[in-house]
Design an enzyme around this catalytic site. Structure first.
Site, PDB file in Angstrom:
ATOM      1  N   HIS B 258       1.102  -1.235   0.032  1.00 14.24           N
ATOM      2  CA  HIS B 258       0.101   0.068  -0.075  1.00 14.24           C
ATOM      3  C   HIS B 258       0.825   1.399   0.037  1.00 14.24           C
ATOM      4  O   HIS B 258       2.010   1.271   0.792  1.00 14.24           O
ATOM      5  CB  HIS B 258      -0.899   0.048   1.032  1.00 14.24           C
ATOM      6  N   ARG B 312      -2.521   0.888  -4.493  1.00 12.25           N
ATOM      7  CA  ARG B 312      -2.462  -0.643  -4.442  1.00 12.25           C
ATOM      8  C   ARG B 312      -2.752  -0.938  -5.862  1.00 12.25           C
ATOM      9  O   ARG B 312      -3.412  -0.175  -6.793  1.00 12.25           O
ATOM     10  CB  ARG B 312      -3.688  -1.119  -3.676  1.00 12.25           C
ATOM     11  N   LYS B 315      -6.273  -0.646  -8.061  1.00  7.93           N
ATOM     12  CA  LYS B 315      -7.048   0.571  -7.301  1.00  7.93           C
ATOM     13  C   LYS B 315      -6.810   1.855  -8.418  1.00  7.93           C
ATOM     14  O   LYS B 315      -6.167   1.673  -9.235  1.00  7.93           O
ATOM     15  CB  LYS B 315      -6.579   0.582  -6.066  1.00  7.93           C
ATOM     16  N   ASP B 318      -5.272   8.357  -6.964  1.00  5.80           N
ATOM     17  CA  ASP B 318      -5.796   9.491  -5.997  1.00  5.80           C
ATOM     18  C   ASP B 318      -4.571  10.345  -5.870  1.00  5.80           C
ATOM     19  O   ASP B 318      -3.357   9.876  -5.686  1.00  5.80           O
ATOM     20  CB  ASP B 318      -5.907   8.626  -4.803  1.00  5.80           C
ATOM     21  N   CYS B 320      -3.433  12.023  -3.578  1.00  9.79           N
ATOM     22  CA  CYS B 320      -2.613  11.915  -2.381  1.00  9.79           C
ATOM     23  C   CYS B 320      -1.368  11.138  -2.398  1.00  9.79           C
ATOM     24  O   CYS B 320      -0.181  11.133  -1.743  1.00  9.79           O
ATOM     25  CB  CYS B 320      -3.191  11.511  -0.882  1.00  9.79           C
ATOM     26  N   TYR B 321      -1.385  10.136  -3.250  1.00 11.48           N
ATOM     27  CA  TYR B 321      -0.270   9.313  -3.564  1.00 11.48           C
ATOM     28  C   TYR B 321       0.726   9.864  -4.497  1.00 11.48           C
ATOM     29  O   TYR B 321       1.695   9.308  -4.783  1.00 11.48           O
ATOM     30  CB  TYR B 321      -0.910   7.927  -4.094  1.00 11.48           C
ATOM     31  N   ASP B 390      -8.538  14.156  -4.133  1.00 11.92           N
ATOM     32  CA  ASP B 390      -8.294  12.933  -4.645  1.00 11.92           C
ATOM     33  C   ASP B 390      -8.394  12.890  -6.220  1.00 11.92           C
ATOM     34  O   ASP B 390      -7.359  12.535  -6.883  1.00 11.92           O
ATOM     35  CB  ASP B 390      -9.399  11.891  -3.885  1.00 11.92           C
ATOM     36  N   ASP B 397      -9.832  18.983   0.275  1.00 11.53           N
ATOM     37  CA  ASP B 397     -10.048  18.677   1.573  1.00 11.53           C
ATOM     38  C   ASP B 397      -8.534  19.122   2.042  1.00 11.53           C
ATOM     39  O   ASP B 397      -7.576  19.139   1.201  1.00 11.53           O
ATOM     40  CB  ASP B 397     -10.461  17.621   2.280  1.00 11.53           C
ATOM     41  N   HIS B 400      -5.601  16.286   1.287  1.00  8.26           N
ATOM     42  CA  HIS B 400      -5.331  16.299  -0.027  1.00  8.26           C
ATOM     43  C   HIS B 400      -4.608  17.528  -0.572  1.00  8.26           C
ATOM     44  O   HIS B 400      -3.848  17.447  -1.483  1.00  8.26           O
ATOM     45  CB  HIS B 400      -6.563  16.004  -1.138  1.00  8.26           C
TER      46      HIS B 400
END
Lengths: 340, 517
Positions: B258, B312, B315, B318, B320-321, B390, B397, B400
Site C-alpha cells: 500500500h 495499491r 485500485k 488518488d 494523495c499518492y 483525490d 480537503d 489532499h
C-alpha cells in the site's frame, strides 16, 4: 481522510439536560474562547465530548461511560480516545462482551473505514478467545467493501493469532469465491499468498512441491482468463520468488502473452500446463513482455540480455510509455552487467 | 481545461480483455472522467492556482473548518500541519499573531504524560505527535510561549517506550493498533528532537523489513509468531511475549502492499540506517530494493490516468499518492538505487519526445514520470474553487491539498542525500547538547558519535542544482520539501539545530532559496 460525519438521529436529549449526569462537570475543549482553525461542531457532539472530557478528568469507569462513549463514537468513529476509554471501562466494570460484540457488528458495517472499529473488535476477540463466528462476519462485511484494508488485515490477524486448523480450513475456497467475483481484487490475491505461503505450513500441506504446482496452475488459469491483470502477474512472481524458482520455469507459458496474436488455432491439444490467452485477450500484454525480459536477463549471457533490452525498449517506446524512465534504467543496469 | 478539444494523442483505455469485473468497471468510470481533464495541444500551459488554494487554506484557518471536519476532531494537529505545511509549499509564511495562536492550540494538545493527542483532553497518540512537532517546526520558536521549550521530551520518550512491542513495533496509542504509520511518526519525532536511542529502536528495522510483501511494497504491519508460548496462556491484550522467542519466520504482513504504508516503512527504514549495524542478533535485516522500485513505478497510472499514482495494485489513482508514492522515490537513492544516466551507453537514443518538453533536463535521472505526475495534479487534482483533491469530481480537503502539493514538489525538485553537505555538517559538529531547559535525556543513552550520525544523515538531504523540472513555467514552482519529514529543509534544520545544540554551516546554494517566502 476527511469524510462527512454521519449524522446520528438518536433523539435522546443532550447530556447537559439529563438529571442523571448532573454530577459530572462538563469540560469545554479550549480555555481560549477563540482558538485558531476551530471545527464547527454540532451541538450534540460538543455536548457529548464536553462530558467525556469531564469523565476522563475524574477517571470514572461505569456503565454510563459506555453510553457516553457510544454517543461519541456514533458521531465520530475516529475518536480514538473514546474507544480507548471505552475499552478500559469494559474491563473495569467487567461488562458482558457478547453485548459489546453485537454492538460492534452493527458499527463495523456503518463505519467500515475506521481503524478503531476493527481494532476494538480485535481487543474483544483476544478477551473472548472465540474466533469461530468471525470469519462469516468478515465475509459478510467484504460484500459491502471487497477491498477494505482493515477488514482484510483483521481476517489475516484472526487466522494467524488463533492459528486454529478449523479456521484455516475454508480459506482457499473463500479466496477462490472472492476471485471469482473479481479476479482483479488484489486484496484477495494477497490473502491467498498469505494463506498459502506466508503463514506457516499446516498439516496436509507439507508436500510443498505439490502446493507450488497447484498455485502455478491456479494463477496461470486466471491469467489466461484475463491476461492484463497485474495482480495475477504479481502473484506468479511471488510464487516463484518465495520458492526460489527461476522465472524461466514458466517461459513457455508466458511467451504467447508477449506476442501480438491470440493464436489458438495452431493445435487442438489442450496444454494444461500452459493455458493460452483467452480469445478476447488484448495482446501483447505488457506484464508478459516485462516477465519475458526478466527471464532473459536472469538467464544471462550477451544474447539473452540483448533480447531483454529489445523487450524493455518496446515497453519504453510503445507498450508502457509512462514508465519509460524505468525501462531505460533497466536497460542501463543490464548493459552494465554485460560489460562487467 | 479542455473538455472536448482533441487530445494530443488519444490515450489507450486500460485493457479489460473483454472481461468486466467490479474493479474494471470503476476503473473505466474513472478513466472516462479523467479523459475530460486531459489537455489538448491547443491548451494553454497548466496553471497552479496558488491564490485559490491560499484562499481555501486561509478560510479554514481563520473562519474555521465546516462541520464535516468533525470526523477530524481527533486529528486537530493534523489539520494545522496540513494547512501550515501547505503554506510552506506555496512559499507563504504566517503572521506572528496567528503563529502564536497556532502554537497555543498545538500545545494545548500535549498530554500530561507525554506525547500529543488529537486535541485537548484526548489521549496521546503517535500520529498527532508527529503533526504537532512538525507544525511547531514551522510556527514555533525557543523561549517562553514558543512551543519548542515546552515540549516535554522526557515524558515523550517514556510515552514512546510504553508503546514498544516485543517484535520491535509500536502501538500508535495505548490499547491501539500497531502499524508503520505510527513507527514513521515516532521516528521522525525522535529524530527531530534528539530522542533516538538504540533502546528505542531495537528490533524496529526487522519489523519494518517483515512488512514488505511479495509485491514489493509494504503492508500496515506484520504478525509476530513466538516460540514456546504456553498452550494455556490467556491470550489477553496484556500478554507480553518477552520471555518467548520471536520467530524469524513466519512473520506474515497483514494487508497488501500500500502506498501510504510503503512511504512510512521506507522513510522509517532510512531513518534507522544509522542504527542498522547495531541491531542485536547479528543478522542484518534486509529489504528487496529492486522489487520495491518495481512496485513503486507500477503504481503510476498510465496516460489515460494522467500519470497520477494509485495506492495499491488494481485500485484507482488518488492525488494523495503523488506524495506517498511519488515522494518515496527520493529514498531509493539513499538505498543505492541510482537512476542517473551518467555516461549513457552508446546506442541509446535520447527520447525525442523529451526534447519537446520545456525545461527538460539533458540528464534526468528520476525513475518515475515527473512530467505526467505534475499533469495529474495540475489538470485533475486542483478543485476549481480552490484546494486540491483525490480526483474529480471530488471536493478538496486539507489532507489532499497538502499531499497533492507535496507530490507536486517531489515531481518538480530533486532532493537527495548530498555527500558534500553531509561532510560540511559533520565537520561543524560540536559535542554538546541542547540548551533546552531540562531537556537532557537521562544522561545520554546515546553516545555523541551516534547523535552526530543521526544529525548529519538527516540533514544531508539537499536540492540538486539544475535538477528541477517545473511544468507550466516558473510561476507554478512550489518549495522543495525534505523527503523524510515533509518540512522545508530550512524548517527541519532550524528545529534540529536547536534540539541538538548545533549551529549549521550555511547552505551554499546558488539562486533560489528554499524556505520562507
Amino acid at each position: 481522510m476527511p469524510s462527512p460525519a454521519s449524522s446520528s438521529d438518536t433523539s435522546s436529549a443532550l447530556y447537559a439536560e439529563r438529571p442523571e449526569w448532573k454530577d459530572v462537570t462538563p469540560l469545554p475543549q479550549y480555555e481560549d474562547a477563540n482558538p485558531i482553525a476551530p471545527i464547527f461542531y454540532s451541538e450534540e457532539y460538543k455536548d457529548a465530548t464536553d462530558y467525556f472530557r469531564g469523565i476522563v478528568k475524574t477517571g470514572e469507569k461505569s456503565e454510563r461511560v459506555l453510553e457516553l462513549t457510544e454517543s461519541i463514537i456514533r458521531l465520530n468513529p475516529a475518536h480514538y480516545s473514546a474507544w480507548q476509554y471505552r475499552y478500559e471501562t469494559l474491563l473495569a466494570i467487567k461488562a458482558p462482551l457478547d453485548v459489546e460484540l453485537k454492538l460492534m457488528d452493527e458499527l463495523a458495517v456503518s463505519f467500515l473505514k475506521t481503524y478503531q472499529v476493527w481494532h476494538h473488535r480485535r481487543l474483544l476477540l483476544m478477551l473472548t478467545g472465540n474466533p469461530g463466528p468471525e470469519l462469516k462476519f468478515i465475509t459478510e462485511s467484504l460484500k459491502v467493501d471487497a477491498k477494505n484494508y482493515h477488514t482484510w488485515s483483521y481476517r489475516q490477524w484472526l487466522l494467524a493469532f488463533f492459528n486454529d486448523d478449523d479456521l484455516w480450513a475454508g480459506e482457499l475456497d473463500f479466496v477462490d469465491a472472492m476471485l471469482v467475483q473479481d479476479v482483479r481484487n488484489n486484496s484477495a490475491w494477497h490473502h491467498r499468498f498469505f494463506v498459502v505461503f506466508q503463514s506457516g505450513v499446516r498439516e496436509g500441506e507439507t508436500e510443498r512441491g505439490r502446493i507450488v504446482r497447484r498455485e502455478l496452475t491456479y494463477v496461470k488459469q486466471n491469467i489466461s482468463l484475463v491476461p492484463n491483470n497485474p495482480s495475477a502477474w504479481n502473484y506468479l512472481r511471488g510464487i516463484l520468488d518465495f520458492n526460489n524458482l527461476p522465472y524461466s520455469r514458466v517461459e513457455d507459458f508466458v511467451r504467447p502473452y508477449a506476442g501480438t496474436t491470440t493464436d489458438g488455432s495452431t493445435t487442438d491439444l489442450v496444454d494444461l500446463e500452459n493455458p493460452p490467452p483467452s480469445t478476447n485477450a488484448q495482446l501483447p500484454c505488457s506484464a508478459a513482455i516485462e516477465f519475458l525480459a526478466d527471464i532473459h536477463e536472469k538467464e544471462g549471457g550477451k544474447d539473452r540480455v540483448l533480447q531483454a533490452i529489445a523487450l524493455w525498449r518496446s515497453l519504453a517506446d510503445e507498450h508502457d510509455t509512462i514508465r519509460k524512465k524505468y525501462w531505460e534504467y533497466r536497460i542501463r543496469e543490464a548493459l552494465k552487467s554485460v560489460k562487467e | 481545461m479542455a473538455a472536448s478539444s482533441p487530445s494530443r494523442r488519444a490515450p489507450r483505455p486500460t485493457p479489460t480483455d473483454g472481461f468486466s469485473t467490479p474493479s474494471s468497471i470503476t476503473q473505466a468510470e474513472t478513466e472516462a472522467i479523467l479523459l475530460q481533464h486531459i489537455p489538448s495541444d491547443a491548451d494553454p500551459k497548466p496553471i497552479l492556482t496558488k491564490q485559490a488554494h491560499m484562499q481555501f487554506l486561509v478560510r479554514n484557518l481563520v473562519q474555521g473548518f465546516p462541520a464535516r471536519y468533525m470526523s477530524q476532531d481527533a486529528s486537530q494537529p493534523w489539520l494545522l500541519f496540513w494547512t501550515i505545511q501547505s503554506f510552506s509549499a506555496l512559499q507563504v509564511g504566517l503572521d506572528p499573531g496567528n503563529k502564536q495562536r497556532m502554537i497555543d492550540k498545538i500545545m494545548s494538545a500535549q498530554h500530561p504524560d507525554g506525547g500529543f493527542g488529537g486535541g485537548p483532553g484526548q489521549a496521546a497518540h503517535l500520529l498527532p505527535t508527529y503533526a504537532s512537532v512538525c507544525a511547531l517546526a514551522i510556527v514555533g520558536r525557543p523561549g517562553p510561549g514558543g512551543g519548542w521549550d515546552q515540549i516535554d521530551r522526557k515524558k515523550m520518550y517514556r510515552f514512546f517506550m510504553s508503546l514498544k512491542q516485543p517484535d520491535g513495533s509500536f502501538l500508535v496509542a495505548h490499547h491501539a493498533e500497531v502499524d508503520v504509520r505510527g513507527i514513521y511518526c515516532l521516528l521522525v519525532t525522535a529524530t527531530l528532537l534528539d530522542l533516538l536511542t538504540p533502546e528505542l529502536v531495537a528490533g524496529t528495522a526487522s519489523f519494518i523489513a517483515s512488512c514488505q510483501t511479495y509485491e514489493g511494497g509494504f503492508a500496515s504491519a506484520s504478525q509476530p509468531y513466538y516460540a514456546a508460548i504456553p498452550a494455556q496462556s490467556p491470550a489477553g491484550e496484556d500478554f507480553h511475549a518477552k520471555s518467548a522467542r520471536l520467530l524469524e519466520t513466519p512473520r506474515p504482513p497483514l494487508g497488501e502492499a500500500h502506498g501510504g504504508y510503503t512511504f512510512c516503512a521506507l522513510a522509517a527504514w532510512v531513518l534507522l540506517l544509522p542504527f542498522r549495524e547495531a541491531e542485536a542478533g547479528g543478522r542484518l535485516p534486509q529489504i528487496d530494493v529492486g522489487k520495491l522500485l518495481r512496485w513503486l513505478v507500477m503504481m503510476q497510472g498510465s496516460e489515460i490516468e494522467l500519470g497520477g499514482f494509485k495506492g495499491r495494485t488494481n485500485k484507482l489513482v488518488d492525488g494523495c499518492y503523488s506524495w506517498w508514492c511519488g515522494g518515496a522515490f527520493a529514498f531509493l537513492e539513499a538505498l543505492g538505487v541510482n537512476g542517473a544516466a551518467e555516461g549513457a551507453p552508446a546506442g541509446l537514443p535520447s527520447g525525442e519526445e523529451d526534447e519537446q518538453r520545456e525545461q527538460w533536463d539533458e540528464v534526468d535521472d528520476t525513475l518515475f514520470n515527473r512530467t505526467a505526475l505534475q499533469e495529474y495534479i495540475l489538470y485533475a487534482g486542483q478543485h476549481p474553487a480552490g484546494g486540491l483533491r483525490d480526483k474529480p469530481p471530488k471536493n478538496a480537503d486539507s489532507y489532499h491539498t497538502l499531499y497533492c502539493l507535496s507530490g507536486l514538489s517531489a515531481a518538480q525538485h530533486r532532493v537527495s542525500p548530498s555527500e558534500a553537505r553531509r561532510m560540511q555538517i559533520h565537520e561543524a559538529w560540536v559535542n554538546r547538547r541542547s540548551s533546552v531547559p531540562g531537556a537532557v535525556l537521562s544522561e545520554s543513552k546515546l553516545p555523541d558519535q551516534t547523535r552526530r550520525k543521526v544529525f548529519e544523515e538527516a540533514l544531508a538531504w539537499a536540492e540538486d542544482e539544475g535538477g528541477s523540472l517545473v511544468l507550466g513555467g516558473a510561476d507554478n514552482r512550489v518549495n522543495a520539501t525534505h523527503p523524510l519529514f515533509n518540512l522545508t529543509i530550512t524548517h527541519a534544520e532550524g528545529l534540529m539545530a536547536y534540539f541538538y545544540g548545533q549551529s549549521l554551516p550555511p547552505r551554499t546554494r546558488l539562486g533560489k532559496s528554499t524556505g520562507k517566502a
